[in-house]
Motif scaffolding. Structure first.
Motif, mmCIF file in Angstrom:
data_model
loop_
_atom_site.group_PDB
_atom_site.id
_atom_site.type_symbol
_atom_site.label_atom_id
_atom_site.label_comp_id
_atom_site.label_asym_id
_atom_site.label_seq_id
_atom_site.Cartn_x
_atom_site.Cartn_y
_atom_site.Cartn_z
ATOM 1 N N ARG A 208 -10.029 5.958 -2.900
ATOM 2 C CA ARG A 208 -8.801 5.536 -3.722
ATOM 3 C C ARG A 208 -7.541 4.766 -2.873
ATOM 4 N NH1 ARG A 208 -4.686 8.476 -7.855
ATOM 5 N NH2 ARG A 208 -6.369 7.801 -9.484
ATOM 6 N N ILE A 209 -7.296 3.747 -3.430
ATOM 7 C CA ILE A 209 -6.101 3.032 -2.728
ATOM 8 C C ILE A 209 -5.163 2.807 -3.698
ATOM 9 C CG2 ILE A 209 -5.583 0.718 -1.773
ATOM 10 C CD1 ILE A 209 -8.425 0.648 -0.514
ATOM 11 N N VAL A 210 -3.903 2.986 -3.645
ATOM 12 C CA VAL A 210 -2.867 2.794 -4.549
ATOM 13 C C VAL A 210 -2.075 1.805 -4.053
ATOM 14 C CG1 VAL A 210 -1.028 3.491 -5.921
ATOM 15 C CG2 VAL A 210 -2.971 5.204 -5.414
ATOM 16 N N LEU A 211 -1.669 0.844 -4.787
ATOM 17 C CA LEU A 211 -0.671 -0.276 -4.423
ATOM 18 C C LEU A 211 0.545 -0.011 -5.515
ATOM 19 C CD1 LEU A 211 -3.245 -3.467 -4.118
ATOM 20 C CD2 LEU A 211 -2.125 -2.202 -2.251
ATOM 21 N N LYS B 174 0.880 -1.241 -0.094
ATOM 22 C CA LYS B 174 -0.068 0.045 0.063
ATOM 23 C C LYS B 174 0.867 1.154 -0.055
ATOM 24 C CE LYS B 174 -2.627 -1.426 3.274
ATOM 25 N NZ LYS B 174 -3.850 -1.124 4.465
ATOM 26 N N LYS B 175 0.772 1.982 -0.999
ATOM 27 C CA LYS B 175 1.547 3.320 -1.113
ATOM 28 C C LYS B 175 0.610 4.481 -0.648
ATOM 29 C CE LYS B 175 5.288 1.417 -3.509
ATOM 30 N NZ LYS B 175 6.519 1.717 -3.238
ATOM 31 N N GLU B 176 -0.738 4.487 -1.013
ATOM 32 C CA GLU B 176 -1.200 5.607 -0.588
ATOM 33 C C GLU B 176 -2.779 5.454 -0.656
ATOM 34 O OE1 GLU B 176 -2.882 9.044 -3.879
ATOM 35 O OE2 GLU B 176 -0.725 8.582 -3.901
ATOM 36 N N MET B 177 -3.525 6.078 0.382
ATOM 37 C CA MET B 177 -4.855 5.799 0.438
ATOM 38 C C MET B 177 -5.603 7.164 0.955
ATOM 39 S SD MET B 177 -4.710 2.130 2.537
ATOM 40 C CE MET B 177 -5.719 2.957 4.159
ATOM 41 N N THR B 178 -6.770 7.239 0.121
ATOM 42 C CA THR B 178 -7.653 8.338 0.265
ATOM 43 C C THR B 178 -9.127 7.740 0.705
ATOM 44 O OG1 THR B 178 -6.878 9.469 -1.648
ATOM 45 C CG2 THR B 178 -8.886 10.319 -0.797
#
Length: 135
Positions: A68-71, A60-64
């Motif tokens: 939004r979820i960025v892996l 997991k790199k970023e979560m809003t």
């Protein structure tokens, strides 16, 4: 290279959908049938391998929250991201679209485009059934 999955419509709120995708162990339920390995490496990281393909570690790199979820690739030779965009349709209905983004040379892009496209389509296709089994 940017590839997008078809949108998956889920009978869950954006919050429920976000919570499901935030838990990396739930990705095992989304994986294609030809998965040969799946291992949770921590609360924000997992490893998987499809038959005939190298192991890939996603982190997991970023979560809003609720949208939004960025892996992203954790180490390895390839740098890419798998992004889940969550949109509210109604109070208890949401939509998810997966996007794969990565920088590859032309030869590599040509080789991986088909398998990656099929992979993210499978994740999206498996999502409604997987998430609806969770209370």
């Amino acid at each position: 290279m940017k590839l997008q999955s078809p949108k998956a419509t889920l009978d869950k709120s954006t919050e429920d959908t976000f919570n499901f995708l935030s838990d990396v162990k739930n990705f095992e339920t989304l994986m294609p049938e030809n998965i040969s390995k799946f291992e949770v490496l921590g609360e924000d990281k997992f490893l998987f391998a499809l038959k005939g393909m190298p192991e890939i570690v996603l982190k997991k790199k970023e979560m809003t929250p609720n949208s939004r979820i960025v892996l992203g690739a954790a180490g390895g030779k390839l740098d890419f991201s798998l992004i889940a965009d969550i949109t509210e349709i109604e109070a208890n209905k949401s939509e998810v679209q997966l996007t794969f983004e990565g920088e590859f040379n032309a030869m590599m892009a040509m080789m991986i485009k088909g398998p990656i496209n099929k992979f993210i389509e499978t994740l999206a296709t498996n999502m409604p059934k997987a998430i609806n089994t969770i209370a």
